[in-house]
Write a protein that holds these residues in place. Structure first.
Motif, short mmCIF file in Angstrom:
data_model
loop_
_atom_site.label_atom_id
_atom_site.label_comp_id
_atom_site.label_asym_id
_atom_site.label_seq_id
_atom_site.Cartn_x
_atom_site.Cartn_y
_atom_site.Cartn_z
N LYS A 309 36.44 33.80 30.58
CA LYS A 309 37.30 33.28 31.83
C LYS A 309 37.20 34.86 32.34
CE LYS A 309 38.69 28.96 31.17
NZ LYS A 309 40.00 27.98 31.29
N TYR A 310 37.80 35.72 31.45
CA TYR A 310 38.01 37.16 32.12
C TYR A 310 37.42 37.99 31.92
CZ TYR A 310 42.41 34.48 32.59
OH TYR A 310 43.59 33.37 32.70
N THR A 318 37.11 41.76 32.35
CA THR A 318 37.34 42.23 33.87
C THR A 318 39.12 42.59 33.69
OG1 THR A 318 37.53 39.98 34.32
CG2 THR A 318 35.56 41.41 34.73
N ALA A 319 39.73 42.53 32.38
CA ALA A 319 41.56 41.83 32.26
C ALA A 319 41.48 41.86 30.64
CB ALA A 319 42.25 40.78 32.98
N VAL A 321 43.27 40.15 28.39
CA VAL A 321 42.75 38.34 28.24
C VAL A 321 43.94 38.90 26.85
CG1 VAL A 321 41.90 36.08 26.88
CG2 VAL A 321 40.87 38.25 27.65
#
Length: 400
Positions: A309-310, A318-319, A321
């Motif tokens: 999801k990230y 992208t981030a 978690v």
């Protein structure tokens, strides 16, 4: 001559015979052939033979063979109605195949892809209860000696099959390194590896297979399928997308080779150290092992799902978690792999092999985690350092 008459005539004739196409009747004992003329229904067919008063007056008739009762014709067997056709009518098709004619395979495939680990665990539990009930009923029906000497759960290990699977796996792995392996060939690589991890070692030391090796052979497949199933859900296939190669972090090849050898040796040591398969207790004593299997699968599934999801293209994060299993350890995917290997050793009652496998995994994944964390700090800076300060443990809570 009297014998011929007895052969062709009798006082009571219940059946009516008709000969056509001028067949030849051979009486081998008399070296004589009787040629039967074609029968004209308008001429002598309806002429009936009068019953003979005494058997001694029986004689051979030169007229065409037509046997009928003088008073009443009785036919006990109805004539067969046979027909032949080169075409098959829909009514002649097997009715058992009709339910499968319009089977919606696409909807079935879509349903299978929507299955979650929770669904698999639920249906596995139902299937296990059904199998246990069936076996319990069978034990009541059959003699105990049958189950002692001819148990259906035993299978003598075919070595030629294991070697063939291994060689084919090496061939597919070579094609995978060249980027030419299909989905089936990639699955063959995984299956050959798991065969030599979970099936061959206990079969070699026991001479047969039953129980836990079968279970872990299937669990290993389902466990390692999570990574590629995310790609299937997002993109519709199993292939990795092009991405920045800097995220393909891995230790040197020799280090990865030592890790693979160490995991293989650990599984063989577990099969050697543990008792014989038929001596491993069953029933409620294995409830804890099933609990570890469920925890392992759920940890792997949730970790992969949150990471996807990230992430971009399921590879590039992208981030940072910080949800799900990432709240307790920084690398839950590696931790779940270690837990899976440890659970296999616990199931086979091999504590020393468990320590060996865990040590091999910790050494390898610690080296890999250092490379990944350095890249994460380079990308996200203070955000990842703050996360690392909150979640202190990499793999095992309160230990390491």
């Amino acid at each position: 001559m009297e014998a011929k008459s007895l052969f062709l005539h009798s006082k009571t004739l219940p059946l009516c015979y008709t000969f056509t196409d001028r067949p030849n009747i051979s009486l081998r004992h008399f070296s004589t052939h009787l040629q039967v003329n074609s029968i004209n229904p308008n001429s002598h067919f309806h002429q009936s033979l009068k019953p003979l008063k005494t058997p001694s007056k029986l004689c051979l008739s030169h007229n065409p063979l037509s046997l009928s009762s003088p008073t009443r014709r009785t036919q006990f067997l109805s004539p067969l109605k046979c027909s032949y056709s080169s075409t098959t009518s829909p009514e002649s098709q097997n009715p058992l195949l009709k339910p499968f004619k319009n089977l919606p395979f696409d909807s079935l495939k879509a349903t299978l892809f929507k299955l979650t680990p929770f669904d698999v665990i639920k249906w596995s539990g139902i299937l296990s209860i059904a199998i246990a009930a069936t076996k319990w009923t069978s034990n009541l029906v059959f003699s105990p000696f049958f189950w002692m000497y001819f148990s259906w759960t035993w299978m003598f290990w075919p070595w030629f099959l294991a070697v063939s699977v291994g060689l084919y796996g090496l061939y597919c792995f070579r094609k995978h390194l060249l980027g030419e392996a299909s989905i089936f060939e990639q699955l063959a690589v995984v299956t050959s590896v798991f065969t030599w991890l979970t099936l061959v070692p206990p079969a070699h030391f026991n001479g047969f297979l039953e129980g836990w090796p079968y279970v872990f052979f299937l669990v290993y497949h389902y466990f390692f399928f999570f990574n590629v199933s995310v790609r299937k859900r997002l993109y519709g296939d199993y292939y990795a997308r092009p991405h920045d190669p800097k995220w393909d972090v891995s230790p040197p090849k020799w280090y990865r080779l030592l890790f693979s050898v160490g995991v293989m040796v650990g599984h063989w040591l577990a099969a050697f150290e543990g008792p014989e398969l038929h001596r491993i207790p069953g029933g409620w004593s294995n409830l804890g092992i099933w609990g570890l299997i469920v925890v392992t699968l759920l940890m792997q599934y949730n970790s992969t799902l949150y990471l996807a999801k990230y992430s971009e293209k399921v590879v590039v994060p992208t981030a940072v978690v910080q949800f799900g299993p990432y709240r307790w350890v920084r690398h839950p995917i590696y931790a779940s792999t270690m837990l899976l290997f440890a659970t296999y050793c616990v199931a086979l009652r091999a504590p020393l092999s468990l320590l060996f496998v865990v040590a091999v995994c910790v050494l390898y994944y610690d080296q890999k985690a250092k490379l990944e964390e350095a890249l994460m700090i380079e990308t996200f800076g203070e955000r990842y350092m703050e996360y690392a300060s909150k979640v202190r443990y990499k793999f095992i809570p309160f230990i390491c």
